[in-house]
Design an enzyme around this catalytic site. Structure first.
Site, short mmCIF file in Angstrom:
data_model
loop_
_atom_site.label_atom_id
_atom_site.label_comp_id
_atom_site.label_asym_id
_atom_site.label_seq_id
_atom_site.Cartn_x
_atom_site.Cartn_y
_atom_site.Cartn_z
N LYS A 107 0.86 -1.19 0.00
CA LYS A 107 0.00 0.00 0.00
C LYS A 107 0.89 1.23 0.00
CE LYS A 107 -3.95 2.13 2.27
NZ LYS A 107 -5.00 1.96 3.27
N ASP A 119 -2.00 10.21 -6.06
CA ASP A 119 -0.58 10.01 -6.37
C ASP A 119 -0.10 8.58 -6.10
OD1 ASP A 119 -0.64 9.93 -3.65
OD2 ASP A 119 0.63 11.69 -3.32
N ARG A 177 -13.89 -7.08 -2.21
CA ARG A 177 -14.78 -6.15 -1.51
C ARG A 177 -16.20 -6.27 -2.03
NH1 ARG A 177 -10.65 -2.13 -0.22
NH2 ARG A 177 -8.70 -3.21 -0.60
N ASP A 246 -16.71 -0.26 -0.84
CA ASP A 246 -15.39 -0.70 -1.32
C ASP A 246 -14.45 -0.97 -0.14
OD1 ASP A 246 -15.90 2.29 -1.51
OD2 ASP A 246 -13.73 2.28 -1.35
N ASN A 247 -14.89 -0.63 1.06
CA ASN A 247 -14.08 -0.94 2.24
C ASN A 247 -14.73 -2.05 3.07
OD1 ASN A 247 -12.17 0.97 1.59
ND2 ASN A 247 -13.12 2.58 2.81
P1 AMP Z 1 -10.10 4.75 0.79
O1 AMP Z 1 -11.19 5.67 1.24
O2 AMP Z 1 -8.75 5.05 1.38
O3 AMP Z 1 -10.47 3.33 0.99
O4 AMP Z 1 -9.89 5.02 -0.76
C1 AMP Z 1 -10.94 5.11 -1.69
C2 AMP Z 1 -10.42 4.99 -3.10
O5 AMP Z 1 -9.47 6.03 -3.38
C3 AMP Z 1 -9.71 3.70 -3.41
O6 AMP Z 1 -9.99 3.36 -4.73
C4 AMP Z 1 -8.25 4.05 -3.23
O7 AMP Z 1 -7.39 3.20 -3.95
C5 AMP Z 1 -8.21 5.47 -3.76
N1 AMP Z 1 -7.12 6.27 -3.18
C6 AMP Z 1 -7.02 6.75 -1.92
N2 AMP Z 1 -5.88 7.45 -1.75
C7 AMP Z 1 -5.22 7.42 -2.94
C8 AMP Z 1 -3.98 7.97 -3.43
N3 AMP Z 1 -3.18 8.68 -2.64
N4 AMP Z 1 -3.65 7.71 -4.69
C9 AMP Z 1 -4.44 6.99 -5.51
N5 AMP Z 1 -5.62 6.46 -5.13
C10 AMP Z 1 -6.01 6.67 -3.86
MG MG Z 2 -10.40 1.61 0.52
#
Ligand code: AMP
Ligand code: MG
Length: 478
Positions: A107, A119, A177, A246-247
């Site tokens: 990650k 990013d 997921r 998705d989580n």
């Molecule tokens: P999360 O809320 O952290 O579970 O992320 C939601 C979505 O945003 C997922 O598809 C992650 O892969 C994407 N995501 C979160 N942070 C980043 C990042 N810094 N760069 C690229 N994708 C991100």
């Molecule tokens: Mg996520």
């Protein structure tokens, strides 16, 4: 096994190509090992000495490719705060292969096809939080993904300010997921949907592989696992904070640690996520959101099973959740058996806690030493009457216990953790880490592994949270 003896497999890549995109990690600059989890190394049959080699840092940084390496990002959709997003996917997670049925994932190892405007990086503070919390959940007996290693770097990453990038190497028996199913259902790609379901069943519910109604049984299992997971979160006082579909893991695992929090003072309405203005993902609403998310999964499975049948299964969720929650609370209260009337005792307890602003973890740990002398418990709250009233009912209820006081205390001390990694404690580890001092990370890792032990040298973290840090909200930026 030495690192260079490992042979990775990639079972997910047997799925249709729409399910993933091959991608290579983009390494960080000037990396160093912060921590490695020796227990996870054992699960993977990797020699402990290997963890402290330069090659291991290169492995976690995505530079060292092991035999069989074929790296990829997974595609999924998801409901974010109730709104459907047709394509999300691993935007900063890269899967690097499977060992002993555990899928390894980096990650923060750079952009993928699913990064959108992100990013592909993870900053040090959020990586420390994920690393420690994964171990804490394991220590508490709550199913979740595991963290294998954490590396830091001098790589600049911009969030609200310049920070440094880090990578967590995490492992899980499943990374699928609810949103993975939603992706194919939404696109009406039913062949892929079925292939994914078959894969998920083989991976997480292998006893169902030859069942005639396997997709219905699969949903039944996911409903049950989700109900249990929600009950465990509520009983321990954990607020996930971003329960988007998705989580949500189809294997009933806690995944994707963002602005999560353990309760400080008990507050049913506590919201840990700063961006969650309406409290959709508040502590008290988690079991409801679990059901809402299962409904989204149900609709995604509907092309394969009649919706009426799926709905009937989902109808059981509330009962499954409540039964498990009450059972867990009865154990926290030190009751030998669960009686119908215990629902009232628990409701009375929660009402008392809500009114008194008492530290949730500290209350149960103090109650675990209770022998009829109320002094220590009464000291926890400002007003004595509500607690005395509840303790009167509790004393009465304890008369039905057949175990001795000592037996009850012993069992409760193994049920009610002395330590949970509250946000102010994690912040201490983060502040020290930013100065290059990782000793607090090390100490918290040891506590996380066994939160029921006394760890006398860390007594100050077992008390109630200092007022200035209580029940704060956290920013999502990570
Ligand atoms: P999360 O809320 O952290 O579970 O992320 C939601 C979505 O945003 C997922 O598809 C992650 O892969 C994407 N995501 C979160 N942070 C980043 C990042 N810094 N760069 C690229 N994708 C991100
Ligand atoms: Mg996520």
């Amino acid at each position: 096994m030495k690192l260079n003896e490992i042979k990775l497999t990639n079972p997910y890549l047997k799925l249709p190509e729409e399910c993933y995109t091959r991608v290579k990690p983009t390494p960080l600059n000037n990396t160093f090992l912060i921590h490695a989890n020796e227990e996870v190394a054992k699960l993977l049959d990797i020699d402990i000495e290997e963890l402290y080699s330069d090659a291991f840092v290169d492995f976690v940084n995505g530079i060292l490719e092991l035999e069989g390496s074929d790296t990829f990002a997974m595609c999924y959709a998801g409901h974010q705060f109730g709104h459907f997003v047709p394509r999300l996917g691993d935007g900063r997670a890269i899967n690097i292969g499977t060992i002993n049925n555990l899928h390894l994932q980096l990650k923060g190892a750079g952009q993928t096809r699913y990064s959108r405007s992100g990013d592909g990086r993870a900053v040090l503070r959020s990586s420390i939080r994920e690393y420690l919390m994964s171990e804490a959940m394991h220590g508490l007996g709550i199913e979740g993904t595991r963290a294998f290693a954490l590396i830091g770097s001098e790589h600049k990453v911009y969030r609200e300010d310049w920070e440094t990038g880090a990578i967590v190497l995490r492992v899980s028996p499943s990374w699928i997921r609810f949103g993975t199913f939603e992706y194919f259902a939404h696109k009406k790609k039913y062949e892929e949907l079925e292939a994914l379901a078959d894969y998920a069943i083989a991976e997480s519910y292998p006893h169902l592989v030859d069942e005639p109604n396997k997709y219905l049984h699969f949903f039944t299992e996911v409903v049950g696992k989700t109900a249990i997971l929600m009950a465990k979160w509520q009983a321990v006082g954990f607020n996930h904070g971003v329960m988007n579909t998705d989580n949500m893991s189809i294997a009933g695992l806690t995944i994707d640690y963002g602005p999560y929090a353990f309760l400080d003072d008990y507050d049913f309405q506590y919201i840990c996520n700063h961006t969650d203005q309406n409290g959709r993902y508040s502590f008290g609403n988690q079991p409801n959101v679990g059901e809402w998310n299962l409904q989204a999964l149900m609709h995604a499975l509907a092309p394969m099973v009649s919706i009426e049948k799926l709905e009937k299964i989902l109808d059981h969720y509330g009962r499954l959740y409540t039964d498990r929650y009450l059972y867990l609370m009865s154990k926290k209260l030190g009751l030998d058996t669960l009686k119908d009337s215990d629902l009232d005792l628990v409701k009375h307890f929660l009402g008392m806690m809500q009114g008194l602003n008492i530290d949730y973890t500290l209350f149960f740990r103090t109650l675990s030493h209770y022998n009829g002398d109320r002094t220590a418990l009464l000291k926890l709250g400002l007003y004595h009457k509500p607690m005395n009233d509840w303790l009167d009912s509790y004393d009465e209820r304890l008369k039905d216990n057949t175990s001795t006081i000592e037996e009850r205390q012993r069992a409760m001390l193994l049920t009610n953790p002395k330590f949970v990694l509250k946000n102010y404690i994690l912040q201490e580890a983060i502040d020290a880490a930013k100065e290059g001092d990782f000793t607090v990370v090390d100490a918290l890792f040891e506590i996380a592994k066994n939160p029921y032990a006394e760890h006398e040298q860390h007594e100050r973290w077992a008390g109630s949270t200092p007022d200035e840090f209580k029940n704060k909200k956290l920013s999502c930026s990570s």
